[in-house]
Design an enzyme around this catalytic site. Structure first.
Site, PDB file in Angstrom:
ATOM      1  CD  GLU A  52      -2.654   0.944   2.706  1.00  0.00           C
ATOM      2  OE1 GLU A  52      -3.659   1.662   2.840  1.00  0.00           O
ATOM      3  OE2 GLU A  52      -2.291   0.102   3.571  1.00  0.00           O
ATOM      4  CE  LYS A 121      -7.338   1.038   3.412  1.00  0.00           C
ATOM      5  NZ  LYS A 121      -6.178   1.397   4.248  1.00  0.00           N
ATOM      6  CB  CYS A 188      -4.518  -1.995   4.135  1.00  0.00           C
ATOM      7  SG  CYS A 188      -3.762  -2.219   5.780  1.00  0.00           S
TER       8      CYS A 188
END
Length: 673
Positions: A52, A121, A188
């Site tokens: 990330e 994300k 994540c």
């Protein structure tokens, strides 16, 4: 392994990397990514996943508000795209992306010189209404301060370098060279929530799930992360690659370890070293063929539907040029798939299997209300294991062991060694005992049907087997009990049993246990439950060659009929059985895997010979499996006609043998003799 084999057998070489990097030093980070990418390309990687925000660093804080950093990151992505034109590896890297006055934490996919898609994300909720602020914003996480979530995007495209690029959390990426390779990406925290986006991507068709992460390390988090990745790959029937930021990200109050890993359907295939300041990467060959087979068999997966629609971006990445470095299959292959190689795991495995066997038998005995069983004991592995199961079941039910009729039935092929072990076990374990020679009765059979006793053919052998079963059944009627079957899973697969003889019983306790595991189970019982003379006898049973003992002993009184001389090594047949029934692999792939697994043990000709025997016997002997007695399933492979395996007894094997014969012509390609 050649490149053609990788494509043909459905392997996709996937890698995860944690790079040496500096926070906010884009030029340095780009060079580190390039170096790892070069290594991945040299090793034939199809896809390489970086952490990330790897381009800038995750812990930039309010520096994300600096347009200089964001612009430099975009330039870095353009540079990586140009660099990738010379390579054959799909690059997936984290970077901040600006769109419509908002900043997004994104995964950027680069292939064949182009940025092919960008995934921001996001947490994917069950409802259509998505809350606006749901990026990590607790404890050490403050992403909401800098980034917007995927639903806040103003368009389904973003322009970089003058080119419109697909943008959104509704993207999947399909490899045109391998249509079964469909990639889904989450970032994540997406993978840590109750309903991860990857679950939706999987039911929408994604077989390879990627997670770009910057998860700080804490005490115990390594094990939790492993469990999370392993579990999600199993739930999704997919590969799951997790790339995490490394030690160079550590700053102020947090430590990052660079723990990156790849799992496939619940099994971790590879991991990187933690706490290294140097670049670390790990690579594994994902078996897409296996994953698709698992999905085809899983009705629950087939019935699942994604909550929303996905846009599919097609990727046409150049195939890697085959080199010597590409040849090794980068995944662990179990020579004995039914037997854990680690001794501690193996002991736990044996304990669990034995508990399943004994519980199943105890339940059957309770249901029918009998306190008596009959078991024929040969002094071999299978009947010894069955006896130990019966002993444990009787002890669980607090039944008198004298209710166990241990019957020794010596015949023309019985050796003193096996008979002595059988009779000694009966004495040491405190069961009832009967010794009945079958010689006279079998000779009467020979006389009745006009068979020459000197002709040691199938009639000679099967007359003995059926006489033994008849006696056991009659004794069971006599004592008001049931006959316990001793045949194992491997014998059922090969049909290495006499129809309506050792093939038949009133309850088969070993029917789910393959031969390669039987020996370990007896050995485990010897070590964990017995001592002294009993353990000595059990150890000798384990050291005895596998034989039906239906042909006379040799001149020295030793076993002359060794089963594996006739049907082949059980370790090969158990390997074949696992690949054919558990994974549904085609003959050429089974052959290829056996060659890879048994390098230095068996040459290609030997493997091919016994694989043909396996297919011929597996198909021709189904009629025996179609009428099996009850018995417990203990593992992922079972052949009960009422449970896992439904196959017509008259199915033709020609299609499977023809494919194998076609593969035989290419033994030079399937090398490693």
């Amino acid at each position: 392994m050649t490149l053609n084999q990788r494509l043909k057998f459905g392997y996709y070489r996937l890698a995860v990397a944690s790079v040496a990097h500096r926070v906010a030093d884009v030029d340095y980070n780009i060079e580190q990514i390039k170096q790892v990418l070069r290594n991945g390309h040299s090793s034939g990687c199809d896809c390489l996943v970086f952490p990330e925000l790897a381009v800038t660093g995750y812990t930039c804080g309010d520096l994300f508000f600096q347009s200089l950093l964001i612009d430099k990151a975009q330039q870095g992505l353009i540079e990586l795209a140009k660099f990738s034109a010379e390579l054959s590896t799909l690059l997936v890297v984290g970077a901040p992306i600006a769109q419509g006055g908002r900043l997004f934490n994104c995964a950027v996919l680069i292939a064949d010189g182009e940025i092919v898609g960008i995934v921001p994300k996001n947490f994917l909720p069950n409802t259509q209404e998505v809350p606006k602020n749901f990026l990590p914003n607790t404890q050490e996480f403050y992403e909401e301060r800098w980034f917007s979530a995927a639903p806040d995007r103003s368009a389904d495209e973003v322009v970089i370098g003058g080119q419109p690029i697909p943008f959104g959390d509704d993207l999947l990426f399909q490899d045109l060279q391998r249509p079964e390779c469909v990639i889904g990406v989450e970032i994540c925290e997406d993978g840590w929530v109750a309903n991860p986006p990857s679950g939706q991507m999987a039911v929408a068709g994604a077989t390879v799930l990627l997670n770009l992460s910057a998860s700080p390390e804490l005490l115990g988090k390594q094990q939790y992360r492993q469990q999370l990745v392993r579990s999600q790959s199993a739930r999704c029937l997919a590969a799951y690659a997790y790339a995490s930021a490394g030690a160079g990200e550590s700053s102020t109050d947090l430590v990052f370890s660079g723990h990156s890993l790849i799992a496939e359907n619940g099994t971790i295939l590879c991991e990187t070293e933690r706490f290294s300041f140097d670049s670390q990467w790990a690579c594994a060959d994902i078996d897409l063929n296996r994953l698709m087979n698992e999905r085809h068999k899983n009705n629950s997966f087939a019935a699942s539907r994604a909550a929303g629609d996905y846009r599919v971006v097609e990727i046409s990445n150049a195939l890697p040029v085959a080199t010597e470095e590409h040849r090794d299959l980068k995944r662990h292959l179990d020579r004995h798939p039914f037997v854990p190689s680690n001794s501690a795991e193996r002991n736990l495995h044996c304990e669990e299997v034995f508990a399943l066997q004994t519980t199943a038998l105890a339940r059957r005995l309770k249901h029918i209300g009998t306190k008596n069983v009959v078991i024929g004991l040969s002094g071999g592995l299978d009947s010894t294991l069955a006896l130990l199961v019966v002993i444990k079941a009787f002890d669980l039910l607090q039944l008198d062991r004298k209710g166990i009729e241990g019957v020794t039935l010596p015949g023309f092929g019985t050796t003193q060694r096996t008979r002595g072990n059988a009779e000694k076990l009966i004495e040491l374990l405190g069961t009832s005992s009967r010794v009945i020679s079958i010689d006279a009765a079998v000779r009467q059979h020979f006389s009745d049907i006009g068979h020459d006793e000197t002709q040691h053919d199938i009639t000679y052998e099967n007359c003995q087997a059926r006489e033994r079963t008849q006696l056991l059944m009659d004794i069971a009627n006599q004592v008001g009990g049931i006959v316990i079957g001793t045949g194992d899973l491997s014998e059922l697969a090969l049909g290495w049993c006499t129809y309506n003889a050792d093939h038949m019983s009133m309850y088969g306790v070993n029917c789910g246990v393959p031969k390669t595991l039987v020996r370990y189970l007896v050995s485990w019982c010897a070590e964990s439950a017995y001592c002294g003379e009993t353990r000595t006898v059990l150890e000798d049973v384990c050291a005895t060659p596998v034989s039906p003992e239906l042909l006379p002993p040799d001149a020295a009184g030793q076993i002359s009929q060794v089963t594996e001389d006739h049907v082949g090594p059980y370790e090969l047949h158990d390997f074949f059985l696992f690949q054919v029934v558990r994974h549904q692999f085609a003959p050429q792939k089974v052959y290829f895997l056996a060659q890879q697994t048994f390098i230095g043990v068996y040459d290609s000709a030997t493997i091919l010979r016994w694989l043909k025997v396996f297919y011929q016997r597996f198909f021709s002997q189904q009629f025996k499996r179609s009428c099996l007695p009850d018995g417990p399933k203990v593992g992922s492979v079972a052949l009960s006609p009422r449970g896992d395996w439904r196959m017509p007894s008259d199915a033709c094997v020609s299609l499977w043998l023809k494919e194998l014969e076609h593969g035989e012509l290419k033994q030079g390609e399937l090398n490693h003799d």
